[in-house]
Scaffold this active site. Structure first.
Site, short mmCIF file in Angstrom:
data_model
loop_
_atom_site.label_atom_id
_atom_site.label_comp_id
_atom_site.label_asym_id
_atom_site.label_seq_id
_atom_site.Cartn_x
_atom_site.Cartn_y
_atom_site.Cartn_z
N GLU A 109 -29.61 27.26 -24.16
CA GLU A 109 -30.78 26.59 -24.10
C GLU A 109 -32.24 26.75 -24.39
OE1 GLU A 109 -33.96 23.58 -24.82
OE2 GLU A 109 -33.28 24.50 -23.16
N HIS A 114 -28.15 20.94 -22.68
CA HIS A 114 -27.72 22.03 -22.55
C HIS A 114 -26.90 21.68 -20.82
CE1 HIS A 114 -31.51 24.03 -20.82
NE2 HIS A 114 -31.99 23.00 -20.76
#
Ligand SMILES: *[C@@H]1O[C@H](CO)[C@@H](O)[C@H](O)[C@H]1NC(C)=O
Ligand SMILES: *[C@@H]1O[C@H](CO)[C@@H](O)[C@H](O)[C@H]1NC(C)=O
Ligand SMILES: *[C@@H]1O[C@H](CO)[C@@H](O)[C@H](O)[C@H]1NC(C)=O
Ligand SMILES: *[C@@H]1O[C@H](CO)[C@@H](O)[C@H](O)[C@H]1NC(C)=O
Ligand SMILES: *[C@@H]1O[C@H](CO)[C@@H](O)[C@H](O)[C@H]1NC(C)=O
Length: 716
Positions: free
Chosen positions: A392, A345
């Site tokens: 995330e 991420h």
């Protein structure tokens, strides 16, 4: 051509043939894999430059700085021969609008709730761009109540307080970070009637006396920000993608989201060690247990309630915002419809030098090396897909929405998903994986140099670290592998150097910290890229997928069940694990039987592979359909561990072997459904609860049996 030749002439002719055969073929895949590793020699400066560029500003999800970082990633992947695009989703994020915290004792003590920069901080001018310290998805509201100290905020901690006769109704719980997910701390407090929660960083857990910028520890004003959402993916689209065909998708209303148990019903705030200490000093009452004592200077921790009274006010903004994944594809030459996926991420609570952009830097480094291989004539056999996720931090949102959007494609075509979140926070290599990947990971670690000692391999340092087990499993749900493994059943791995680090989710997770303490030479970043890339290359290039299901079967035998049996045996049993433990109201026999079948099927497919790989295959091309058929069985076996109904009352979690178990706060076990049912039956001890546990055992066993069937490729 026979190998046993009596005359010399045919022997020489044979050798000549072999020579011509091998020299006429292009460089082997293995040659390219070695080249991939040798390209690492100069790449620490490129990893460092990428990390520096990615962490110039705080870039939490959907901010302009996050978007700039996304463009940086996309253009770099494009220039490394990957076909790249950005992919947007509208999802529910949560932003702080107003926060205040007052401590009333003799007077009114307001907290500033600010993290301070230090003299000479190169990021002082952009630090104000970081979000104010908060808990994402905390409930908005104001609460005033006596402070109660609750240690780590675990269920057991609250049970202890109740057993001490502490009234928690209407209290403001003060808990320290460090043992469980902050969302669970708040949930546990809410369940015992607390009105609000303050979670602080205790000096005992903040990494020692030398604080940043002089040392690696968290400064006294450092605050750990983070999410309190306990679900996975966009809260308004549980189980389906937040994509926008025609500009809209089905969505739950905010009230409905707020009614659910995945978001907190009470307000909470994170605070620093220094604010935590001020609060703890105001708490009297009974002295807390020795193991509840923390490191606040000379203080004897007490549990309260009060006399200090906390007034906490939080106003959050639940808002639909646009997030952006970056997806980059390098098409496979022979099997373009088989995917090896690598993901990391990009969004960070602050600068994100460790979390997550050490991983992003490694991803970019890896992509550049693959681009170079491609320029020298290499093409992967299967398609390689690099994914750079957004949001995330809020709840694995970017990866989850993408997996939900592409669920059936991934279920039918994904070979494996290789995740790296925070690639580097210090020395020491750690791996969690589904067990069929263990061997390919170990093999890769044997080819990569230990970034901290050039006279040994990464594998050497890894095994000498004594971590037991060497490879953990993926039952927890703390990062982007969750949707791949636990929702779809894609074999997956998660890797990192370091582990826990004191400036986690604080303003001090920046490039300076990384350069001084996390990875001064950036060799660990390079090693992360090397081992990640080498695992990907073998999965993408090898004719036969290097999956080992025999290892899967033996892992299932050891993992979890033994402990479960030990916990449950009413008296110490010397019988073998295959027998049901004396006096236990649940029989594990179905699972043991299914594991035996899995072993048989794994042995069978290994032998089939060996016979296809026999000596003659060096000379003649194998039947590609047979190779493909065998690989498909290897690829699909993991999928068979999933069940359409999923875990009981948590149906998004389809995998019956690896998933979060509700009663488990020490990481990853196997068979979460069985575990939960047994824990539940132990506390209720009714015949219904025990027969439900037996049902869960049968269900898990059936999933394992399905996997054996897929592996062996035979109908009944
Ligand atoms: C908690 O306190 C409120 C009022 O302060 C009261 O209405 C409620 O019944 C209490 N709950 C419990 C479980 O004692
Ligand atoms: C708590 O703080 C809020 C915001 O500062 C304030 O409006 C409220 O009156 C305070 N409540 C109490 C009981 O002090
Ligand atoms: C909530 O966020 C949205 C989008 O960022 C913004 O337009 C709106 O003004 C915010 N509302 C409040 C009360 O801050
Ligand atoms: C480096 O590795 C070599 C070979 O394993 C070992 O003998 C040596 O002690 C290691 N050095 C350090 C500083 O750990
Ligand atoms: C890269 O590694 C070399 C030593 O191998 C070191 O001298 C150099 O400073 C490193 N570069 C960076 C940016 O850390």
């Amino acid at each position: 051509m026979s190998v046993v030749v009596m005359s010399r002439v045919p022997a020489i002719a044979g050798l000549l043939f072999l020579f011509l055969y091998f020299t006429a073929t292009p460089p082997s895949k293995t040659t390219y894999h070695s080249l991939f590793l040798s390209l690492s020699l100069s790449s620490n400066s490129s990893a460092s430059a990428h990390l520096h560029s990615l962490t110039l500003r705080p870039h939490s999800s959907s901010t302009p700085a996050d978007s700039i970082a996304a463009d940086y990633v996309r253009s770099l992947l494009s220039s490394s021969s990957f076909r790249s695009h950005s992919l947007s989703y509208d999802v529910l994020l949560s932003l702080p609008v107003h926060r205040s915290l007052h401590l009333h004792l003799l007077d009114d003590h307001p907290f500033t709730l600010l993290q301070q920069t230090y003299p000479g901080d190169p990021y002082a001018d952009v630090s104000p761009e970081a979000l104010p310290t908060f808990h994402a998805y905390a409930a908005s509201g104001s609460a005033t109540g006596p402070a109660v100290y609750a240690n780590y905020g675990r269920l057991d901690d609250f049970h202890k307080l109740l057993s001490m006769g502490i009234d928690l109704n209407g209290s403001v719980v003060v808990a320290r970070y460090g043992q469980i997910y902050r969302g669970d701390i708040v949930r546990n407090a809410e369940d015992v009637g607390a009105a609000a929660v303050v979670v602080y960083s205790d000096p005992a857990d903040s990494g020692g006396p030398a604080t940043f910028p002089d040392g690696r520890a968290m400064p006294p004003t450092g605050v750990q920000v983070g999410s309190t959402y306990r679900g996975v993916g966009d809260p308004t689209t549980p189980g389906w993608p937040s994509s926008r065909p025609g500009g809209t998708c089905e969505r739950l209303g905010l009230e409905e989201v707020r009614k659910g148990r995945d978001v907190p019903g009470i307000p909470s705030l994170p605070v620093s060690a220094s604010d935590g200490e001020d609060i703890l000093r105001s708490i009297g009452g009974q002295v807390a247990d020795p193991e509840w004592q923390g490191g606040a200077g000379g203080l004897l921790y007490r549990v309260g309630p009060g006399p200090g009274v906390l007034n906490l006010t939080y106003a959050g903004n639940d808002t639909i915002a646009t997030i952006q994944n970056v997806i980059a594809v390098m098409e496979g030459e022979e099997e373009p419809d088989r995917f090896v996926l690598l993901g990391n991420h990009r969004d960070a609570w602050t600068f994100g030098a460790v979390d997550p952009n050490s991983g992003t830097a490694a991803l970019l480094e890896l992509a550049e090396r693959l681009g170079k291989l491609q320029k020298r004539g290499w093409r992967p056999r299967r398609t390689i897909i690099l994914c750079n996720w957004d949001a995330e931090e809020y709840g694995l949102i970017g990866s989850t929405e993408w997996v939900e959007e592409n669920r059936e494609m991934l279920a039918s075509r994904a070979i494996a998903y290789l995740n790296i979140d925070s690639a580097v926070s210090g020395p020491g290599f750690h791996v969690d994986a589904t067990p069929q990947l263990d061997e390919v990971i170990k093999h890769a670690a044997k080819k990569v140099e230990d970034p901290d000692n050039s006279s040994q391999t990464l594998y050497d340092s890894w095994i000498s670290s004594g971590s037991s087990p060497l490879i953990g499993r993926l039952g927890g749900g703390s990062t982007d592998f969750a949707a791949f493994v636990q929702h779809v059943g894609v074999p997956s791995v998660d890797m990192f150097f370091g582990g826990g680090y004191p400036v986690y989710h604080s303003l001090y997770d920046d490039f300076v910290w990384m350069q001084k303490f996390g990875d001064p030479m950036f060799h660990r970043h390079v090693a992360a890229a090397s081992v990640w890339g080498l695992v990907a290359l073998r999965l993408a290039d090898e004719e036969f997928l290097p999956f080992d299901y025999l290892n899967y079967a033996s892992e299932l035998q050891l993992d979890g069940l033994k402990r479960e049996c030990n916990e449950l045996s009413l008296q110490k049993s010397t019988k073998s694990l295959e027998d049901d433990v004396l006096g236990m109201p649940v029989s594990f026999t179905p699972i043991y039987r299914s594991i035996k079948e899995l072993k048989k099927a794994a042995t069978k497919i290994n032998n089939q592979r060996k016979s296809l790989e026999g000596i003659w295959s060096l000379m003649w091309r194998k039947d590609p359909l047979k190779v493909r058929e065998l690989n498909d069985r290897l690829m699909m076996a993991e999928r068979a561990f999933t069940d359409p109904d999923g875990l009981f009352r948590r149906s998004w979690y389809k995998h019956l072997i690896y998933g979060p178990s509700q009663h488990n706060d020490y990481g990853s076990k196997s068979f979460p459904g069985v575990d939960d049912a047994i824990q539940n039956a132990k506390s209720l001890n009714t015949s219904e609860s025990w027969s439900f546990a037996q049902h869960e055992v049968f269900r898990a066993a059936r999933a394992v049996t399905q996997a054996s069937r897929v592996l062996s490729g035979e109908l009944t």
